[in-house]
Design an enzyme around this catalytic site. Sequence first.
Site, PDB file in Angstrom:
ATOM      1  N   THR A 116       8.937 -40.531   9.745  1.00 49.26           N
ATOM      2  CA  THR A 116       9.152 -41.767  10.395  1.00 49.26           C
ATOM      3  C   THR A 116       9.749 -41.798  11.730  1.00 49.26           C
ATOM      4  O   THR A 116       9.813 -43.060  12.264  1.00 49.26           O
ATOM      5  CB  THR A 116      10.711 -42.299   9.667  1.00 49.26           C
ATOM      6  OG1 THR A 116      11.944 -41.436   9.838  1.00 49.26           O
ATOM      7  CG2 THR A 116      10.177 -42.448   7.995  1.00 49.26           C
TER       8      THR A 116
ATOM      9  N   HIS B 174      13.499 -50.858  30.631  1.00 52.75           N
ATOM     10  CA  HIS B 174      14.792 -51.152  30.584  1.00 52.75           C
ATOM     11  C   HIS B 174      15.713 -49.875  30.249  1.00 52.75           C
ATOM     12  O   HIS B 174      16.995 -50.079  30.621  1.00 52.75           O
ATOM     13  CB  HIS B 174      15.042 -52.328  29.295  1.00 52.75           C
ATOM     14  CG  HIS B 174      14.587 -53.381  29.913  1.00 52.75           C
ATOM     15  ND1 HIS B 174      14.725 -54.611  29.082  1.00 52.75           N
ATOM     16  CD2 HIS B 174      13.762 -54.079  30.745  1.00 52.75           C
ATOM     17  CE1 HIS B 174      14.240 -55.683  29.574  1.00 52.75           C
ATOM     18  NE2 HIS B 174      13.469 -55.332  30.697  1.00 52.75           N
TER      19      HIS B 174
HETATM   20  C1  RB5 Z   1      10.283 -34.887   6.125  1.00 51.99           C
HETATM   21  O1  RB5 Z   1       9.658 -35.140   4.849  1.00 51.99           O
HETATM   22  C2  RB5 Z   1      10.736 -36.122   6.699  1.00 51.99           C
HETATM   23  O2  RB5 Z   1      12.018 -36.435   6.143  1.00 51.99           O
HETATM   24  C3  RB5 Z   1      10.734 -36.093   8.066  1.00 51.99           C
HETATM   25  O3  RB5 Z   1       9.668 -36.023   8.837  1.00 51.99           O
HETATM   26  C4  RB5 Z   1      11.406 -37.575   8.987  1.00 51.99           C
HETATM   27  O4  RB5 Z   1      10.718 -38.466   8.510  1.00 51.99           O
HETATM   28  C5  RB5 Z   1      12.864 -37.454   9.006  1.00 51.99           C
HETATM   29  O5  RB5 Z   1      13.355 -38.425   9.470  1.00 51.99           O
END
Ligand code: RB5
Length: 148
Positions: free
Chosen positions: A66, A97
């Site tokens: 993410t 910025h």
């Molecule tokens: C791995 O499964 C996932 O938790 C990692 O890639 C990330 O998204 C963590 O913030």
Amino acid sequence: MIAIGSDHGGLLLKEAVKKLLAEREIPFEDCGTDNGDSVDYPDFGERVARKVSAGEVERGILVCGTGIGMSIVANKFPYVRAALVTDSFMAQMAKEHNNANILVLGGRVLDESAAKTMVATWLDATFEGGRHQGRLDKIAKIEQELCK
Ligand code: RB5
């Protein structure tokens, strides 16, 4: 020089971003991971953020699933301003910025082509300074106080 790193969740996008850097003839150092085995994102975030924090490299790029975990890790390091971006406007603002010295991407949430455009936008943008520098100075002051 750019240090780039990912966990398994960001590996494919990291490889795509490396191609973009190579096409642009921008030198980079790949800090891993280098295969799809499950790893811990703090280990790879640390490698990149340490280099940026120490001034060994000018910038870093981090990718996890993410982007959230890598952002949390990277922003623990002094002098690091890591920005998690999800579109090109954010990538542009991250430089103009916030003078972000680490760009963070989510390999499981971004389209590869869009993510590459975000990287290119961040690389090409220029920090505006002025009132934005004053804001960064405030962040640096907090950092200095907390790191005493
Ligand atoms: C791995 O499964 C996932 O938790 C990692 O890639 C990330 O998204 C963590 O913030």
